[in-house]
Design an enzyme around this catalytic site. Structure first.
Site, PDB file in Angstrom:
ATOM      1  N   ASP A 240      57.133  57.865   0.649  1.00 54.87           N
ATOM      2  CA  ASP A 240      56.505  58.172   2.553  1.00 54.87           C
ATOM      3  C   ASP A 240      56.719  57.843   3.749  1.00 54.87           C
ATOM      4  O   ASP A 240      56.620  56.193   2.893  1.00 54.87           O
ATOM      5  CB  ASP A 240      54.718  58.348   1.885  1.00 54.87           C
ATOM      6  CG  ASP A 240      54.216  58.355   2.699  1.00 54.87           C
ATOM      7  OD1 ASP A 240      54.141  59.852   3.841  1.00 54.87           O
ATOM      8  OD2 ASP A 240      53.462  57.153   3.753  1.00 54.87           O
TER       9      ASP A 240
ATOM     10  N   GLU B 220      61.358  60.244   3.439  1.00 55.87           N
ATOM     11  CA  GLU B 220      60.983  60.812   3.651  1.00 55.87           C
ATOM     12  C   GLU B 220      61.263  60.332   5.252  1.00 55.87           C
ATOM     13  O   GLU B 220      61.126  58.676   5.758  1.00 55.87           O
ATOM     14  CB  GLU B 220      59.567  60.947   4.604  1.00 55.87           C
ATOM     15  CG  GLU B 220      58.641  61.832   5.636  1.00 55.87           C
ATOM     16  CD  GLU B 220      56.970  61.819   5.655  1.00 55.87           C
ATOM     17  OE1 GLU B 220      56.875  62.864   5.432  1.00 55.87           O
ATOM     18  OE2 GLU B 220      56.974  60.658   5.172  1.00 55.87           O
TER      19      GLU B 220
END
Length: 707
Positions: A351, A389
């Protein structure tokens, strides 16, 4: 209780330190390491003046022991302590927040290396904050000593990137309403391992589950004050411990065993387990957040700070973990290796990964950051899937295409391009062509392959597929933020009516648009990622940010696969086609060169007039009809068994306009005829001959197999 090796009685910790002896482990393994006659506790706190180990019984009583100071570490062996013992640390030192120092022995701290976490955060208590001088014990989670155990058996056949189909799901939400899962196991690791759940995924055709965060996480106090939880889990408290509330069997180490059993069940079915991991920030929040672990051990090392000691935030959460510090990188690397070697997982999705490659000046470094180098050189991480990401919310935070080997990336440009073409908002088809063929413009210039592109149309963050074709605007009122949260850039189209409707024309159009989007995703070169429920019409009723909705808004409705059986069948058929035909999941980028002298190429772009796209076609901003010819005898490389595959050729044609378009099928030099294997308009055609003029229905995608 005695000091290891010294046979000196241990006394309760007092104002004057009475240190335990040095650890018998010469490598100073961090955390709580269980041995035959006790446990060694080691924590890194280089600027501390004194560190107490707090042993906590089940009634909340404490016994505090001083650890020995060894360089930057504090360590000690405690005889008679083993699996299931609850513990924490009290760290003494200067409290000078303007200089980043946040030592406060009144705050009971969680070991960053704890293998399990027990207890909840008391959001209402002021004692969890440094502004209070009171003792936080009893109001904060604590660590649990966990003895080593066998890792899950590895998957018998690792899934090659070219065969990978990722299915993003929430551990709790996926099984909370499952009728076959025993009620006490719904929403848990055991529930996810239930045979009915796994057989559903096998039947659908996915190869890898990507679990939303399962590192032990907390709800932010501000969200709790609104009476809501952090459901998604992007608020990590500990990077080694499985989230305890997802365990059906207990929180004193049972969650570790249950997680391993879940992984073993997936592996037995041939499905990989990928974790969504959040190393970019922690649950301690901003400058005024609770002191729970890292902040009280070494605030200046773990977090990015400004000159004035406040948090430098590039994550939007109040803090950012500082991986420019070697010890912080060690924490991340040790965590990753632990989840592979001990817990058996097969990959990670990072993330806000750009935060992890910011240097000591907070600048993005995509070339020389030591985190990238350490990951690339690590033999354990070299055998698992790594997905970034590739953005955060700081300056220059959007880095799609820039992570290099061995990384794959969430391709946000793919999502935007595919959404735009089907809502008739693209400028021509140039960008779409890149996305359909593996995004070589993003990943082909640094030695990577098409699998570097994780293609997705939806994810947990945003509309579901059904909502993408049902809402023009977000409807996040249930989040109690006056609909201000969540993105306004949805690139969605409601097909003429906002929200649910019984209008048969609108319903039919929406179903076709869902079919178009799913077919585009699965048939594109690269790695498709499907959001759980998109195969069967799951809706969040227009909420594009249900991070705090631990209820039916987010949970998987197991009646939908039957109600939306046609869309489920379409998705299953698409995945079966992809699995059966290496032409549709190529390992290498296309060269655009002929595979037959003077004839067809490995990849050709076909214009509506039947010939290859011209410069004028590529620069026609109104063109939204295109064909993609893939030659099955041009596959480079070998399959998983070492064979050079030979396959059918395919012609994919799409018409994203609202009108029927007459298109010319390429002449016989490409193929004499084609079989229609997929048509989202259900026109009924089954075979097409070379050179024929074919009316392509409005807003449809057709896949033809060369005969």
């Amino acid at each position: 209780m005695t000091c290891h090796g010294h046979n000196v009685p241990v006394t309760e910790a007092t104002a004057a330190p009475n240190a335990l002896g040095p650890s018998p482990d010469p490598d100073l393994r961090l955390g709580a390491v269980v041995q035959s006659d006790g446990t060694t506790f080691t924590v890194w706190a280089p600027a501390a003046e004194r560190v107490e180990l707090a042993l906590i019984d089940q009634q909340g009583g404490q016994r505090n022991l001083d650890l020995a100071h060894m360089g930057e570490y504090w360590t000690g062996f405690v005889a008679g302590v083993g699996h299931g013992q609850r513990y924490g640390y009290r760290v003494h030192g200067p409290f000078d927040p303007t200089h980043g120092l946040r030592f406060n022995p009144a705050k009971l701290l969680l070991d960053p290396y704890a293998r399990a976490v027990d207890g909840e955060l008391d959001f209402a208590s002021p004692l969890i904050y440094d502004s209070s001088e009171g003792d936080s014990a009893g109001h904060v989670p604590v660590g649990v000593v966990v003895a080593s155990s066998e890792p899950p058996p590895p998957i018998s056949r690792p899934v090659p990137w070219t065969e990978t189909v990722i299915y993003e799901l929430h551990t709790k939400g996926f099984t909370k309403l499952h009728p076959d899962v025993p009620e006490h196991q719904r929403g848990t690791y055991a529930g996810l391992a239930h045979p009915s759940v796994i057989s559903y995924l096998v039947d659908l055709g996915v190869t890898s589950v990507e679990l939303l965060p399962i590192h032990h996480f907390l709800t932010e106090p501000a969200i709790a004050a609104r009476g809501l939880p952090n459901y998604w889990g992007y608020n990590t408290l500990n990077y080694f411990a499985p989230h305890a509330p997802f365990s059906s069997s207990g929180s004193l180490g049972e969650q570790v065993a249950e997680f391993k059993a879940m992984v073993a069940a997936f592996h037995a079915a041939g499905i990989e387990v990928i974790l969504d991991v959040v190393y970019n920030h922690t649950a301690e929040g901003g400058f005024d957040g609770p002191t729970l672990s890292f902040r009280g051990l070494d605030n200046r090392a773990y977090y990015r700070l400004t000159q004035g000691g406040t948090m430098y935030d590039v994550t939007g959460t109040g803090n950012s973990v500082d991986t420019s510090h070697p010890q912080v990188r060690r924490l991340v690397m040790d965590s990753l290796r632990y989840w592979v070697e001990e817990m058996g997982v097969d990959g990670f999705r990072f993330d806000l990964a750009v935060t992890l490659i910011r240097n000591e000046r907070h600048e993005v470094d995509t070339v020389g950051h030591p985190f990238l180098a350490e990951v690339a050189a690590d033999p354990v991480l070299g055998r698992v899937k790594l997905i970034s990401e590739p953005w955060d919310v700081g300056n220059f935070g959007y880095q799609v295409g820039n992570f290099g080997t061995p990384w794959s990336e969430w391709n946000g440009k793919y999502r935007d391009s595919v959404r735009d073409i089907w809502r008739t908002s693209s400028y021509g088809v140039q960008d779409l062509a890149y996305r359909l063929s593996g995004s070589s413009d993003l990943y082909g210039d640094d030695g990577r392959y098409p699998y570097a592109s994780i293609n997705f149309v939806t994810a947990h963050d945003g509309f579901t597929l059904r909502d993408l074709v049902s809402y023009d605007h977000k409807h996040n009122e249930l989040n109690r933020e006056d609909n201000r949260d969540g993105t306004d850039d949805n690139r969605s189209w409601n097909c003429g009516f906002e929200g649910e409707t019984d209008d048969p024309g609108v319903v039919a159009l929406r179903k076709r648009q869902m079919a178009n989007l799913m077919a585009t995703l699965v048939l594109s070169t690269g790695v498709p990622m499907i959001t759980a429920g998109d195969e069967c019409g799951r809706t969040q009723h227009g909420n594009n940010n249900p991070y705090c909705q631990d209820n039916e808004t987010s949970w998987f409705d197991w009646s939908l696969p039957g109600v939306w059986s046609d869309h489920f069948a379409l998705t299953k058929k698409l995945l079966a086609l992809r699995a059966a035909h290496p032409t549709l999941r190529q390992w290498h980028y296309f060269s655009g060169q002929p595979v037959v002298p003077g004839g067809r190429k490995d990849l050709s772009w076909i214009a509506p007039h039947g010939g290859e796209m011209t410069e004028a076609d590529w620069h026609d901003g109104n063109l939204r009809t295109i064909g993609m010819f893939l030659a099955g005898d041009a596959i480079r490389g070998t399959d998983a068994d070492g064979n050079v595959p030979v396959d059918n050729s395919f012609l994919l044609a799409l018409n994203a306009t609202a009108e029927t378009r007459d298109v010319v099928v390429p002449d016989a030099s490409w193929a004499p005829a084609y079989e229609v294997v997929l048509d989202t308009s259900s026109s009924g055609a089954t075979e097409v001959v070379a050179g024929a003029v074919v009316p392509l229905a409005p807003r449809c995608l057709v896949l033809l197999r060369a005969l």
